[in-house]
Design a protein around this motif. Structure first.
Motif, short mmCIF file in Angstrom:
data_model
loop_
_atom_site.label_atom_id
_atom_site.label_comp_id
_atom_site.label_asym_id
_atom_site.label_seq_id
_atom_site.Cartn_x
_atom_site.Cartn_y
_atom_site.Cartn_z
N PRO A 227 8.92 8.44 -8.80
CA PRO A 227 9.05 7.88 -10.15
C PRO A 227 7.68 7.35 -10.59
O PRO A 227 6.89 6.91 -9.73
CB PRO A 227 10.04 6.73 -9.96
N LEU A 228 7.43 7.33 -11.88
CA LEU A 228 6.09 7.05 -12.41
C LEU A 228 5.42 5.82 -11.77
O LEU A 228 4.26 5.87 -11.39
CB LEU A 228 6.18 6.88 -13.93
N HIS A 229 6.17 4.70 -11.65
CA HIS A 229 5.51 3.48 -11.20
C HIS A 229 5.88 3.07 -9.76
O HIS A 229 5.60 1.94 -9.36
CB HIS A 229 5.84 2.33 -12.17
N ALA A 230 6.47 3.97 -9.01
CA ALA A 230 6.85 3.64 -7.63
C ALA A 230 5.61 3.62 -6.74
O ALA A 230 4.62 4.30 -7.02
CB ALA A 230 7.84 4.69 -7.11
N PRO A 231 5.66 2.82 -5.66
CA PRO A 231 4.53 2.85 -4.72
C PRO A 231 4.44 4.21 -4.03
O PRO A 231 5.43 4.96 -4.01
CB PRO A 231 4.88 1.76 -3.70
N ALA A 232 3.28 4.50 -3.47
CA ALA A 232 3.12 5.78 -2.75
C ALA A 232 4.05 5.79 -1.54
O ALA A 232 4.34 4.75 -0.96
CB ALA A 232 1.67 5.93 -2.30
N LEU A 233 4.51 6.97 -1.16
CA LEU A 233 5.41 7.11 -0.01
C LEU A 233 4.70 6.58 1.24
O LEU A 233 3.57 6.97 1.54
CB LEU A 233 5.79 8.58 0.16
N SER A 244 3.71 13.02 -15.31
CA SER A 244 4.35 13.45 -16.55
C SER A 244 5.06 12.22 -17.10
O SER A 244 4.78 11.10 -16.65
CB SER A 244 5.31 14.61 -16.28
N LYS A 245 5.97 12.40 -18.05
CA LYS A 245 6.56 11.24 -18.74
C LYS A 245 7.20 10.22 -17.79
O LYS A 245 6.93 9.02 -17.87
CB LYS A 245 7.60 11.74 -19.74
N LYS A 246 8.02 10.71 -16.85
CA LYS A 246 8.73 9.77 -15.98
C LYS A 246 8.38 9.94 -14.51
O LYS A 246 8.85 9.20 -13.66
CB LYS A 246 10.24 10.00 -16.10
N THR A 247 7.59 10.96 -14.21
CA THR A 247 7.40 11.34 -12.81
C THR A 247 5.92 11.39 -12.47
O THR A 247 5.08 11.71 -13.32
CB THR A 247 8.00 12.76 -12.60
N ARG A 248 5.64 11.06 -11.20
CA ARG A 248 4.26 11.18 -10.72
C ARG A 248 4.28 12.09 -9.50
O ARG A 248 5.19 12.00 -8.66
CB ARG A 248 3.78 9.78 -10.32
N PHE A 249 3.31 12.98 -9.43
CA PHE A 249 3.19 13.84 -8.25
C PHE A 249 1.94 13.39 -7.49
O PHE A 249 0.83 13.50 -8.01
CB PHE A 249 3.07 15.31 -8.65
N ASP A 250 2.14 12.83 -6.30
CA ASP A 250 1.01 12.41 -5.46
C ASP A 250 0.56 13.60 -4.62
O ASP A 250 1.37 14.25 -3.96
CB ASP A 250 1.44 11.26 -4.54
N VAL A 251 -0.73 13.87 -4.70
CA VAL A 251 -1.28 15.05 -4.02
C VAL A 251 -2.18 14.61 -2.86
O VAL A 251 -3.12 13.84 -3.05
CB VAL A 251 -2.11 15.90 -5.02
N TYR A 252 -1.86 15.09 -1.67
CA TYR A 252 -2.64 14.80 -0.46
C TYR A 252 -3.34 16.08 -0.02
O TYR A 252 -2.66 17.08 0.26
CB TYR A 252 -1.72 14.31 0.67
N LEU A 253 -4.64 16.07 -0.02
CA LEU A 253 -5.37 17.28 0.37
C LEU A 253 -5.59 17.28 1.88
O LEU A 253 -5.94 16.25 2.46
CB LEU A 253 -6.71 17.34 -0.37
N VAL A 254 -5.35 18.41 2.52
CA VAL A 254 -5.55 18.50 3.97
C VAL A 254 -6.38 19.74 4.27
O VAL A 254 -6.52 20.63 3.41
CB VAL A 254 -4.21 18.57 4.74
N LYS A 255 -6.91 19.80 5.46
CA LYS A 255 -7.69 20.98 5.83
C LYS A 255 -7.24 21.44 7.21
O LYS A 255 -8.00 21.40 8.16
CB LYS A 255 -9.18 20.64 5.84
N ASN A 256 -5.99 21.85 7.30
CA ASN A 256 -5.46 22.25 8.60
C ASN A 256 -5.68 23.73 8.90
O ASN A 256 -5.33 24.20 9.96
CB ASN A 256 -3.97 21.95 8.67
N ASN A 257 -6.22 24.46 7.91
CA ASN A 257 -6.36 25.90 8.13
C ASN A 257 -7.76 26.30 8.60
O ASN A 257 -8.11 27.46 8.56
CB ASN A 257 -5.98 26.68 6.85
N GLN A 258 -8.59 25.30 8.96
CA GLN A 258 -9.96 25.67 9.35
C GLN A 258 -10.17 25.48 10.84
O GLN A 258 -9.48 24.75 11.48
CB GLN A 258 -10.95 24.82 8.57
#
Ligand SMILES: C[S@@+](CC[C@H](N)C(=O)[O-])C[C@H]1O[C@@H](n2cnc3c(N)ncnc32)[C@H](O)[C@@H]1O
Length: 258
Positions: A227-233, A244-258
């Protein structure tokens, strides 16, 4: 009646075997008609399987053909949608996505309609039955079937065990997580379909562990829907967030393929 009691109702003789197989697997009782004794009733009807909530007097099913998903397929905003940006979808770049909290598959279907290959995991046998039924119906609709070709696999399993079983040569580009209990204070904000799922599913979910396991498993990124204002998982700060209007997508970048 316990608010979380569940039964199977089979009113279509042609589906009796399917209903009884599920009953053997889950230990749920099978009835031949709805009963007020059970809060939740998984109904095998002639045209669909649906989960009926006695208290809310409403039901949910997986529907790719009509309703909100059909509308979004036609008018949804394509690659400009926040979810598309969050998984890293660009012109000429359609990552494959492991959706480890498939639920009613709405997010998965949006990504599949944008050309991503989807691998779905759902822990609940009841929800998984809804998914299988929705896919079966969707496959008989031409426009839907074209999108559902991008659903490569769907399995009923615990996501943590599943991710641990993936070997390092077959990592998904992206792992997508939409946790069940996003810390909402006001229950009015929880839509009816989510209220039904919340009644069905245990509160003791290992959402933080989903994230830490996903961070070890994905090749490129993990996306968590909040949800937009919820703390990070798990209070793990993301590298970036797309809202977006009501939702937030938290993006975690990883490099497990190298
Ligand atoms: C909020 S719903 C997901 C909704 C979905 N994103 C959609 O678009 O319909 C969360 C789902 O994740 C599933 N889930 C939660 N923990 C899981 C786990 N450890 N493994 C697999 N599925 C899980 C729940 O059973 C529930 O169906």
């Amino acid at each position: 009646m316990k608010s979380s009691s569940v039964c199977i109702v089979c009113s279509d003789q042609a589906r009796t075997q399917q209903a009884h197989e599920l009953a053997r697997w889950t230990g749920l009782p099978v009835l031949d008609k709805k009963s007020a004794d059970f809060a939740l009733q998984l109904c095998f009807e002639t045209d669909r399987v649906m989960l009926y909530d006695t208290m809310l007097n409403t039901s949910i099913h997986v529907d790719f053909v009509s309703g909100a998903l059909a509308h979004r397929r036609q008018f949804g905003g394509g690659r400009d949608q926040a979810i598309a940006k969050a998984v890293g979808l660009k012109h000429g770049r359609r990552p494959n996505v492991l959706d480890i909290t498939a639920g009613l598959c709405r997010d998965a279907y949006v990504l599949a309609s944008l050309g991503c290959k989807l691998f779905l995991v759902e822990q609940s046998p009841v929800v998984y039955t809804l998914i299988e039924d929705g896919i079966r119906r969707g496959q008989s609709d031409t426009a839907c079937a074209e999108i559902l070709k991008n659903f490569i696999s769907w399995i009923n399993a615990d996501a943590i065990e599943y991710m641990r079983s993936i070997n390092s040569n077959s990592r998904p580009d992206v792992i997508y997580i939409d946790p069940m209990y996003p810390d909402r204070k006001k229950s009015a904000l929880v839509k009816k379909d989510m209220q039904i799922l919340q009644r069905l599913l245990p509160k003791d979910q290992y959402d933080d562990e989903l994230l830490t396991t996903a961070l070890d498993c994905a090749a490129e990124r993990v996306v968590v829907k909040r949800p937009l204002h919820a703390p990070a998982l798990g209070d793990v700060q993301a590298d970036t967030s797309i809202s977006s209007k009501k939702t937030r997508f938290d993006v975690y970048l990883v490099k497990n393929n190298q």
